[in-house]
Design an enzyme around this catalytic site. Sequence first.
Site, short mmCIF file in Angstrom:
data_model
loop_
_atom_site.label_atom_id
_atom_site.label_comp_id
_atom_site.label_asym_id
_atom_site.label_seq_id
_atom_site.Cartn_x
_atom_site.Cartn_y
_atom_site.Cartn_z
N TYR A 185 2.63 -9.16 1.45
CA TYR A 185 2.06 -8.66 0.10
C TYR A 185 0.64 -9.27 -0.22
O TYR A 185 -0.27 -8.69 -0.66
CB TYR A 185 3.05 -9.15 -1.03
CG TYR A 185 4.23 -8.45 -1.20
CD1 TYR A 185 4.27 -7.24 -1.64
CD2 TYR A 185 5.66 -8.96 -0.95
CE1 TYR A 185 5.21 -6.33 -1.61
CE2 TYR A 185 6.88 -8.25 -1.03
CZ TYR A 185 6.74 -7.00 -1.74
OH TYR A 185 7.75 -6.21 -1.72
N LYS A 244 8.38 -2.03 4.41
CA LYS A 244 7.22 -2.83 5.23
C LYS A 244 8.03 -4.26 5.59
O LYS A 244 9.26 -4.72 4.83
CB LYS A 244 6.07 -3.25 4.24
CG LYS A 244 6.50 -3.98 2.74
CD LYS A 244 6.92 -5.33 2.85
CE LYS A 244 7.52 -5.87 1.70
NZ LYS A 244 8.33 -7.23 2.08
#
Length: 372
Positions: free
Chosen positions: A223, A138
């Site tokens: 996150y 990511k």
Amino acid sequence: MNTRRDFLQKMGASALMLQLSSISAFAEAPEEINQPYEGRVLRVAIMGLGGYGTRVAEAMKTCAKAKLVGVISGTPSKIKDWQAKYNIPEKNCYHYQNFDEVKNNPDIDAIYVTTPNALHHGQVIRIAKAGKHAICEKPMALNAKEGEEMVNACKKANVKLLVGYRMHFEPRTLEVIRMRNAGDFGKIMFFQGQCGFKIGDPTQWRLNKALAGGGSMMDIGIYAINGARYMVGEEPIWVTAQETKTDPVKFKEGVDETIQFQLGFPGGAVASCLSSYNINHLDRFFMSGDKGFAEMQPSTGYGPIKGRTHRGELTQPITTHQTVQMDEMSSIIFEDKRPVVSADGEEGLKDLKIIDAIYEAVKTGKKVRLTA
């Protein structure tokens, strides 16, 4: 009259019998308790042999369902080092110019991309064209347009696209999600996600707009975005955001230092989040419902994750995140397993759409509506 010594002797004898009974029961337990895995093993090549690629490689040493079998790097010396360390055959080693040839290698099932963000798009599309499954760190891409192209390329090639969302498989995180699904927190009203640290070397790729696509938001802000979604259990419908920059030399144009952003959810919950490359000790999630709360700190670090709810401390097993992730991804690829929280390309695309909206909100100062 019974003496204290008699009492202790009896207690000791009872404890011994209990231990022997437990050992006997364990010995008679079904063999499958410690049965080794005998299914198909996911054979993985890692692309990008930097710090995180190394962390994944080390974690895979203890995987049951996945194995490191190949490497792709632009640095010949790294390839040689990894060959020796992980017993990787020459035929499974590639560089960035020739890794398309992996399509002719039946000994590699998937390629894990751990290169800088800007390279993900092109590399995953090449992996798909080579007929291999892609696992991508990511953020999956620099923006939603790139992410959608990656998803479509993998669908066209009939290969899986997964994203390295290790928290989706972390036991204490999953316990909070289980409790929410069970209604233990009641109606979710608020989420707070704080992700930040003081970044070091100003010349690193993470502070290079061309390679990173941004700053703290692309690295750690994601996150908080992802955490808000899996903890609240809904997709946000609007976003607002504000940027703070105190060091324009280190954090040049297009490289965000600190961004505060807010998300609104259809059920009425709101999220207040912070992403920073200039504030230490930020790794905390907090969620509040009308019946209880959950707090995790550290919430996304490499471990151990710690947390508590209104019912007490979270005590689920501490795991090596990447080990569990890779075993679970093997099951997703070969067994079509559906994890509690998805880790596929569509999941990565949802985060990218929110990141695009956050940057738009920072630029315009307006509330940005999100569409499915």
